[in-house]
Design a protein around this motif. Sequence first.
Motif, mmCIF file in Angstrom:
data_model
loop_
_atom_site.group_PDB
_atom_site.id
_atom_site.type_symbol
_atom_site.label_atom_id
_atom_site.label_comp_id
_atom_site.label_asym_id
_atom_site.label_seq_id
_atom_site.Cartn_x
_atom_site.Cartn_y
_atom_site.Cartn_z
ATOM 1 N N GLY A 147 51.787 51.964 -11.986
ATOM 2 C CA GLY A 147 50.728 51.091 -12.477
ATOM 3 C C GLY A 147 49.360 51.742 -12.371
ATOM 4 N N LEU A 148 49.114 52.434 -11.260
ATOM 5 C CA LEU A 148 47.831 53.117 -11.082
ATOM 6 C C LEU A 148 47.666 54.255 -12.093
ATOM 7 C CD1 LEU A 148 47.525 53.322 -7.183
ATOM 8 C CD2 LEU A 148 46.320 51.783 -8.735
ATOM 9 N N VAL A 149 48.731 55.008 -12.310
ATOM 10 C CA VAL A 149 48.661 56.101 -13.289
ATOM 11 C C VAL A 149 48.385 55.537 -14.679
ATOM 12 C CG1 VAL A 149 49.983 57.916 -14.440
ATOM 13 C CG2 VAL A 149 50.116 57.668 -11.964
ATOM 14 N N SER A 150 49.051 54.442 -15.014
ATOM 15 C CA SER A 150 48.854 53.816 -16.317
ATOM 16 C C SER A 150 47.433 53.285 -16.476
ATOM 17 C CB SER A 150 49.854 52.671 -16.502
ATOM 18 O OG SER A 150 49.608 51.956 -17.695
ATOM 19 N N ALA A 151 46.898 52.702 -15.402
ATOM 20 C CA ALA A 151 45.572 52.092 -15.474
ATOM 21 C C ALA A 151 44.448 53.111 -15.340
ATOM 22 C CB ALA A 151 45.431 51.038 -14.371
ATOM 23 N N SER A 152 44.761 54.309 -14.889
ATOM 24 C CA SER A 152 43.709 55.295 -14.593
ATOM 25 C C SER A 152 42.912 55.705 -15.827
ATOM 26 C CB SER A 152 44.327 56.541 -13.938
ATOM 27 O OG SER A 152 45.216 57.201 -14.826
ATOM 28 N N LYS A 153 43.491 55.584 -16.996
ATOM 29 C CA LYS A 153 42.750 55.971 -18.208
ATOM 30 C C LYS A 153 41.622 54.992 -18.525
ATOM 31 C CE LYS A 153 46.691 54.591 -20.643
ATOM 32 N NZ LYS A 153 47.610 54.755 -21.771
ATOM 33 N N VAL A 162 45.713 59.026 -6.875
ATOM 34 C CA VAL A 162 46.281 58.079 -5.908
ATOM 35 C C VAL A 162 47.621 57.546 -6.414
ATOM 36 C CG1 VAL A 162 45.904 55.917 -4.661
ATOM 37 C CG2 VAL A 162 43.986 57.452 -5.115
ATOM 38 N N GLY A 163 47.700 57.267 -7.710
ATOM 39 C CA GLY A 163 48.958 56.798 -8.290
ATOM 40 C C GLY A 163 50.075 57.809 -8.121
ATOM 41 N N LEU A 164 49.764 59.069 -8.348
ATOM 42 C CA LEU A 164 50.775 60.121 -8.174
ATOM 43 C C LEU A 164 51.208 60.230 -6.715
ATOM 44 C CD1 LEU A 164 49.255 62.873 -10.504
ATOM 45 C CD2 LEU A 164 51.264 61.443 -10.955
#
Length: 206
Positions: A147-153, A162-164
């Motif tokens: 979710g964090l990786v998806s929202a990071s953009k 942090v998502g990774l």
Amino acid sequence: MEKHEEQLAAIQEMRDMMDQATRFKSISGLSGILAGILTFICTYTIYLVTGISPFESEALDRMWLMSSQALILCFISLLIICIGIGFYLAMRNANLSGKSAWDNAAKRLAFSLAIPVFAGGIFSMLLARFGLIAIAAPATLLFYGMGLVSASKYTLDAVRTVGLLFIFLGLLATYFLAYGLLIWTLGFGLLHVIYGFIIYVKYERA
């Protein structure tokens, strides 16, 4: 040749400006710190109720067998409180900077984060229902990381890192399944505190 390079530089500058305009940068590092502290409090509370330390092997399974209601109440309360704090502090930061607290960037950010997080929450509840509670710890780490990786953009670039890290901890918790609760606590507790502190110092502290 120089004119062509100037044109490319101008185009790149416009792209950067558009990219910045579509990002929600009012997320609060303080909310991350508080979420981490609350995670430690939650784990400690369950330890007090059950007498089982997260450092022990298969701690989550044993806690679930001893007091599943305490686990459910504690984790749901943690989720609700952390979401509430995150939204409140993000809205406060946006208002202080004179920006809209619920603009298109904020909506895209919330939508991108909510889908994996809620899917992970439902998936974890289904795991618990079928007696696979041990897998819930790495599952929540993995879904939250995605979710964090998806929202990071749609927000700060640091969110992707942090998502990774959460995804890595989720895989690690899967490999060391007996110590999943300990790794879960380190992820949602320690990693949140460190990340939140960095964001607070870099972007919020006046």
